[in-house]
Scaffold this motif. Structure first.
Motif, PDB file in Angstrom:
ATOM      1  N   UNK A  70       0.824  -1.216   0.000  1.00  0.00           N
ATOM      2  CA  UNK A  70       0.000   0.000   0.000  1.00  0.00           C
ATOM      3  C   UNK A  70       0.861   1.271   0.000  1.00  0.00           C
ATOM      4  N   UNK A  71       1.575   1.514  -1.098  1.00  0.00           N
ATOM      5  CA  UNK A  71       2.419   2.722  -1.161  1.00  0.00           C
ATOM      6  C   UNK A  71       1.598   4.007  -1.168  1.00  0.00           C
ATOM      7  N   UNK A  72       0.303   3.889  -1.429  1.00  0.00           N
ATOM      8  CA  UNK A  72      -0.581   5.058  -1.501  1.00  0.00           C
ATOM      9  C   UNK A  72      -1.299   5.329  -0.182  1.00  0.00           C
ATOM     10  N   UNK A  73      -0.971   4.602   0.876  1.00  0.00           N
ATOM     11  CA  UNK A  73      -1.685   4.766   2.140  1.00  0.00           C
ATOM     12  C   UNK A  73      -1.550   6.189   2.668  1.00  0.00           C
ATOM     13  N   UNK A  74      -2.664   6.739   3.119  1.00  0.00           N
ATOM     14  CA  UNK A  74      -2.690   8.115   3.631  1.00  0.00           C
ATOM     15  C   UNK A  74      -3.994   8.338   4.378  1.00  0.00           C
ATOM     16  N   UNK A  75      -4.100   9.469   5.043  1.00  0.00           N
ATOM     17  CA  UNK A  75      -5.358   9.837   5.688  1.00  0.00           C
ATOM     18  C   UNK A  75      -6.362  10.164   4.593  1.00  0.00           C
ATOM     19  N   UNK A  76      -7.490   9.477   4.596  1.00  0.00           N
ATOM     20  CA  UNK A  76      -8.457   9.642   3.514  1.00  0.00           C
ATOM     21  C   UNK A  76      -9.499  10.729   3.792  1.00  0.00           C
ATOM     22  N   UNK A  77      -9.317  11.453   4.882  1.00  0.00           N
ATOM     23  CA  UNK A  77     -10.170  12.603   5.158  1.00  0.00           C
ATOM     24  C   UNK A  77      -9.477  13.853   4.629  1.00  0.00           C
ATOM     25  N   UNK A  78     -10.104  14.546   3.685  1.00  0.00           N
ATOM     26  CA  UNK A  78      -9.514  15.752   3.105  1.00  0.00           C
ATOM     27  C   UNK A  78      -9.492  16.872   4.149  1.00  0.00           C
ATOM     28  N   UNK A  79      -8.355  17.533   4.277  1.00  0.00           N
ATOM     29  CA  UNK A  79      -8.227  18.627   5.240  1.00  0.00           C
ATOM     30  C   UNK A  79      -7.037  19.496   4.886  1.00  0.00           C
ATOM     31  N   UNK A  80      -7.049  20.717   5.368  1.00  0.00           N
ATOM     32  CA  UNK A  80      -5.940  21.628   5.118  1.00  0.00           C
ATOM     33  C   UNK A  80      -5.381  22.245   6.378  1.00  0.00           C
ATOM     34  N   UNK A  81      -5.910  21.824   7.533  1.00  0.00           N
ATOM     35  CA  UNK A  81      -5.453  22.377   8.810  1.00  0.00           C
ATOM     36  C   UNK A  81      -5.842  21.428   9.931  1.00  0.00           C
ATOM     37  N   UNK A  82      -5.230  21.596  11.117  1.00  0.00           N
ATOM     38  CA  UNK A  82      -5.616  20.751  12.254  1.00  0.00           C
ATOM     39  C   UNK A  82      -7.108  20.873  12.593  1.00  0.00           C
ATOM     40  N   UNK A  83      -7.662  22.079  12.503  1.00  0.00           N
ATOM     41  CA  UNK A  83      -9.084  22.260  12.800  1.00  0.00           C
ATOM     42  C   UNK A  83      -9.948  21.503  11.796  1.00  0.00           C
ATOM     43  N   UNK A  84      -9.613  21.610  10.528  1.00  0.00           N
ATOM     44  CA  UNK A  84     -10.387  20.901   9.506  1.00  0.00           C
ATOM     45  C   UNK A  84     -10.322  19.393   9.717  1.00  0.00           C
TER      46      UNK A  84
END
Length: 259
Positions: free
Chosen positions: A27-41
């Motif tokens: 799984x080289x593409x593993x990442x957080x799947x929730x889109x966000x641009x900041x800690x609050x988001x």
């Protein structure tokens, strides 16, 4: 899943690390799947993700983030408006309460900023230890293990733990891996759980961990049957990595959302 009576703690740790290395390849593409641009988001998105798919959350959050860019905005938000915006994520009344109270707590106690310590995060409305570790690992680069349902299921199937309490699981698995690896390990295990090692019928015959898994055979071991269970945009790559003909993966599996 019970542990093997003949496997030592050292042997289990070594097998765990082999699993970790295999997951890195798989799984080289593993990442957080929730889109966000900041800690609050990310905090908001994680609260919304309870009993909801990441895909649905990501459909809702762009307008929400644009309407409420700061903690103060959530603190003073109109309840009805928030409920309407997040309704597709389910449990929207409880989630609205959490978002408004989160905004208020951040404004009152942390100058409107999301703190970067576990001890502080878990005191905030709507944020438990699992959510806190997601925020730490993905918004602040502070290593954390996210023990969600996929993580719990897989580490028990692999015989790495017999614990059922998420905090105990977090500590036991964390002790087997270097701290720097915790966040990405969590992503890779969750990816594997969503795409390969499903709750009801894991794709055992198309799994790169077959030789390391004491639960092999829980799902179909015949390659053609197992390949049909793979999900996600890399389903055919996952089949190939397990030595299975990628053409056995149906087109709809590639398009299917990983649950």
């Amino acid at each position: 899943m019970t542990r093997s009576a003949t496997e030592t703690d050292l042997g289990r740790t070594r097998r765990a690390r082999r699993i970790g290395r295999e997951l890195t390849e798989t799984h080289p593409d593993a990442h957080c799947e929730l889109d966000h641009g900041s800690p609050l988001e990310l905090a908001v998105a994680t609260i919304l993700s309870a009993q909801c798919t990441d895909k649905k959350v990501n459909e809702v959050t762009p307008k929400l983030f644009a309407r409420y860019p700061t903690a103060a905005d959530y603190a003073g938000a109109d309840r009805g408006e928030v409920e309407e915006m997040i309704k597709p994520t389910g449990f929207y009344r409880n989630k609205t309460t959490s978002l408004i109270q989160l905004g208020q707590a951040l404004v009152e106690r942390y100058d409107g900023r999301v703190p970067n310590r576990l001890a502080d995060l878990v005191t905030l409305p709507g944020i438990g230890r699992k959510t806190a570790n997601v925020i730490l690992g993905n918004a602040f680069d502070v290593p954390g293990i996210t023990v969600d349902t996929h993580f719990q299921r897989l580490v028990r199937r692999w015989g790495l733990t017999t614990e059922t309490d998420p905090v105990k699981i977090e500590h036991e698995i964390g002790a087997m891996f270097p701290k720097r690896d915790w966040t990405m390990l969590s992503h890779r295990i969750i990816f594997h759980g969503r795409r390969v090692c499903h709750a009801r019928k894991p794709a055992c015959g198309a799994c790169t961990l077959a030789k390391l898994c004491p639960s092999y055979g829980t799902g179909p071991t015949e390659p053609a049957a197992a390949a049909k269970l793979l999900k996600g945009p890399r389903a055919r790559d996952l089949a190939a990595a397990a030595g299975v003909d990628p053409e056995l993966v149906p087109a709809q599996a590639v398009r299917a959302e990983a649950p």
